[in-house]
Design a protein around this motif. Structure first.
Motif, short mmCIF file in Angstrom:
data_model
loop_
_atom_site.label_atom_id
_atom_site.label_comp_id
_atom_site.label_asym_id
_atom_site.label_seq_id
_atom_site.Cartn_x
_atom_site.Cartn_y
_atom_site.Cartn_z
N LEU A 112 23.54 -13.16 -26.43
CA LEU A 112 22.54 -12.04 -27.09
C LEU A 112 22.34 -11.21 -28.07
O LEU A 112 21.58 -9.90 -28.34
CB LEU A 112 22.87 -10.69 -26.06
N SER A 113 23.13 -11.65 -29.34
CA SER A 113 22.90 -10.59 -30.63
C SER A 113 21.97 -10.86 -31.26
O SER A 113 22.06 -9.91 -32.24
CB SER A 113 24.38 -11.64 -31.32
N PRO A 114 20.61 -11.09 -30.64
CA PRO A 114 19.52 -10.72 -31.59
C PRO A 114 18.94 -9.07 -31.89
O PRO A 114 18.71 -9.07 -31.97
CB PRO A 114 18.41 -11.94 -31.30
N ILE A 115 19.42 -8.76 -30.18
CA ILE A 115 18.97 -7.66 -29.42
C ILE A 115 19.78 -7.04 -30.54
O ILE A 115 20.87 -6.13 -30.74
CB ILE A 115 19.09 -7.53 -28.32
N PRO A 116 18.77 -5.79 -30.55
CA PRO A 116 19.32 -4.94 -31.70
C PRO A 116 20.17 -3.77 -31.51
O PRO A 116 19.67 -3.90 -30.31
CB PRO A 116 17.78 -4.53 -32.66
N HIS A 117 20.40 -2.90 -31.75
CA HIS A 117 21.64 -1.85 -31.63
C HIS A 117 20.18 -0.95 -31.19
O HIS A 117 19.74 -0.36 -31.92
CB HIS A 117 22.39 -1.30 -32.51
N MET A 118 19.63 -0.27 -30.19
CA MET A 118 18.69 0.19 -29.27
C MET A 118 19.18 2.13 -29.21
O MET A 118 18.67 2.42 -27.63
CB MET A 118 17.38 -0.40 -29.09
N PRO A 119 20.00 3.14 -29.49
CA PRO A 119 19.96 4.42 -28.93
C PRO A 119 19.34 5.11 -28.35
O PRO A 119 19.35 5.81 -27.91
CB PRO A 119 21.06 4.90 -29.56
N GLU A 120 18.11 5.16 -29.13
CA GLU A 120 17.03 6.31 -28.69
C GLU A 120 16.37 5.53 -27.44
O GLU A 120 16.34 6.77 -26.51
CB GLU A 120 15.88 5.78 -29.57
N LEU A 121 16.41 4.38 -27.24
CA LEU A 121 15.93 4.27 -25.94
C LEU A 121 16.59 4.22 -24.59
O LEU A 121 16.15 5.17 -23.37
CB LEU A 121 15.44 2.00 -26.07
N CYS A 122 18.15 4.28 -24.82
CA CYS A 122 19.03 4.51 -23.66
C CYS A 122 18.62 6.44 -23.90
O CYS A 122 19.24 6.79 -22.08
CB CYS A 122 20.81 4.54 -24.62
N THR A 123 18.77 7.12 -24.80
CA THR A 123 18.36 8.34 -24.56
C THR A 123 17.43 8.89 -24.08
O THR A 123 17.09 9.82 -23.22
CB THR A 123 18.63 9.13 -26.16
N VAL A 124 16.31 8.20 -24.37
CA VAL A 124 14.88 8.47 -23.80
C VAL A 124 14.68 8.00 -22.23
O VAL A 124 14.42 9.06 -21.58
CB VAL A 124 14.16 8.09 -24.19
N LEU A 125 15.68 6.93 -21.59
CA LEU A 125 14.81 6.81 -19.90
C LEU A 125 16.13 7.53 -19.53
O LEU A 125 15.55 8.29 -18.34
CB LEU A 125 16.57 5.18 -20.17
N ASP A 126 17.67 8.31 -20.08
CA ASP A 126 18.24 8.78 -19.24
C ASP A 126 17.22 10.49 -19.22
O ASP A 126 17.71 11.10 -18.37
CB ASP A 126 20.06 9.74 -20.56
N ALA A 127 16.56 10.74 -20.16
CA ALA A 127 16.35 11.74 -20.33
C ALA A 127 14.32 11.52 -19.26
O ALA A 127 13.71 12.80 -18.60
CB ALA A 127 14.81 12.17 -21.24
N LEU A 128 14.07 10.74 -18.58
CA LEU A 128 13.13 10.44 -17.13
C LEU A 128 13.74 10.71 -16.12
O LEU A 128 14.69 10.10 -15.93
CB LEU A 128 12.66 8.52 -17.28
N PRO A 129 12.43 11.63 -15.18
CA PRO A 129 12.94 12.29 -14.07
C PRO A 129 12.83 10.85 -13.34
O PRO A 129 11.98 10.18 -13.51
CB PRO A 129 12.66 13.86 -14.14
N GLY A 130 14.01 10.90 -12.18
CA GLY A 130 14.10 10.30 -10.56
C GLY A 130 14.50 9.30 -11.40
O GLY A 130 15.16 9.23 -12.54
N ARG A 131 13.91 7.77 -10.39
CA ARG A 131 14.77 7.03 -10.45
C ARG A 131 14.37 5.72 -11.52
O ARG A 131 13.09 5.31 -10.90
CB ARG A 131 14.81 6.15 -9.47
N LYS A 132 15.42 5.32 -12.47
CA LYS A 132 14.83 3.76 -12.95
C LYS A 132 15.27 2.46 -12.63
O LYS A 132 16.61 2.51 -12.09
CB LYS A 132 14.74 3.54 -14.27
N LEU A 133 14.89 1.16 -12.47
CA LEU A 133 14.82 0.36 -11.85
C LEU A 133 14.85 -0.69 -12.52
O LEU A 133 13.72 -0.65 -13.46
CB LEU A 133 14.53 0.13 -10.42
N VAL A 134 15.38 -2.08 -12.79
CA VAL A 134 15.16 -3.27 -13.74
C VAL A 134 14.81 -4.03 -12.17
O VAL A 134 14.96 -4.81 -11.53
CB VAL A 134 16.30 -3.58 -14.48
N TYR A 135 13.77 -5.19 -12.65
CA TYR A 135 12.98 -6.36 -11.62
C TYR A 135 12.75 -7.11 -12.65
O TYR A 135 11.35 -6.74 -13.62
CB TYR A 135 11.85 -5.86 -10.89
N THR A 136 13.35 -8.30 -12.57
CA THR A 136 13.09 -9.69 -13.77
C THR A 136 12.65 -11.09 -12.79
O THR A 136 13.67 -11.39 -11.78
CB THR A 136 14.05 -9.67 -14.15
N ASN A 137 12.22 -12.11 -13.41
CA ASN A 137 12.74 -13.26 -12.71
C ASN A 137 12.97 -13.86 -12.99
O ASN A 137 13.26 -15.24 -12.52
CB ASN A 137 11.45 -13.76 -13.16
#
Length: 240
Positions: A93-118
């Motif tokens: 998984l090391s090619p995935i960059p550090h993305m702290p801004e994504l974590c911050t904005v997900l936490d700011a979204l109101p309501g539930r957050k879910l992952v749906y993957t194949n």
């Protein structure tokens, strides 16, 4: 329609945020599927006792005909899925960059957050843990949760909605594959295509499922090449 001055009114009253995993939460340029692709070929070759070139051709045919190589192997050969999923998702998984801004904005979204993957639920857990996003999500839905029926089959979406009590009229669906947004749109989800110029599929054009890369369909409400920036625009729009 992309973000950045776009009319985001379709998202104003929605409070359930559904995200595909691979090439959606992290950039397609990470090309993790290159690793998965190789490991699928190796597994098919070993399982069926084939030369690698023959196994790869069969793998691609099953992807085109059944939606996933996994579903093709289960349908055509009675394969148990557990060993396959464990093998193909054992990747670096090391090619995935550090993305702290994504974590911050997900936490700011109101309501539930879910992952749906194949992919598998364990694959989703590994990646969200690696990205420090585990605490941002209220649930993970993997291929095993739909009895191994993949997107874009409608029963898979229905299983997802039942398990996580999702009302599509209140939800937004983020995906990197246009074809997977069509059933979501028809069920009432608002839809966002997370676009990339990177062709991560490693598929010959004739083997790709129809609609895999079409961005101009009426079932796509928004298109963005920057998930974090799009979500930041959504949070700002709702605050205003």
């Amino acid at each position: 329609m992309s973000a950045g001055g776009a009319d985001l009114s379709k998202l104003t009253a929605r409070d359930i945020w559904v995200f595909d995993l691979d090439n959606t939460l992290y950039p397609a340029e990470c090309d993790l599927f290159a690793q998965i692709d190789v490991r699928m070929t190796d597994f098919v070759a070993s399982y069926l006792g084939m030369e690698r070139a023959e196994a790869r051709a069969l793998q691609k045919a099953y992807y085109a005909e059944h939606g996933t190589t996994l579903k093709g192997m289960m349908t055509m050969h009675g394969m148990s899925p557990d060993e396959f999923l464990a093998h193909v998702h054992d990747i670096d998984l090391s090619p995935i960059p550090h993305m702290p801004e994504l974590c911050t904005v997900l936490d700011a979204l109101p309501g539930r957050k879910l992952v749906y993957t194949n992919g598998s639920r364990e694959h989703a857990r590994r990646i969200t843990d690696y990205m420090s996003l585990a605490g941002s999500f209220d649930g993970l839905f993997g291929i095993e949760d739909s009895d191994f029926v993949p997107k874009p089959a409608v029963p898979a979406y229905e299983a997802f909605c039942r398990q996580h009590d999702v009302d599509p009229a209140r939800a937004v669906f983020f995906e990197d594959m246009a074809r997977n947004l069509k059933p979501a749109h028809e069920m009432g989800f608002a839809t966002v295509l997370v676009h990339s110029a990177k062709d991560w599929s490693h598929e010959p054009i004739e083997a790709r499922p129809a609609g895999a890369a079409d961005e101009s369909q009426p079932f796509i409400d928004y298109v963005t090449g920057n998930l974090t920036g799009f979500l930041e625009d959504v949070v700002k729009s709702r605050a205003e």
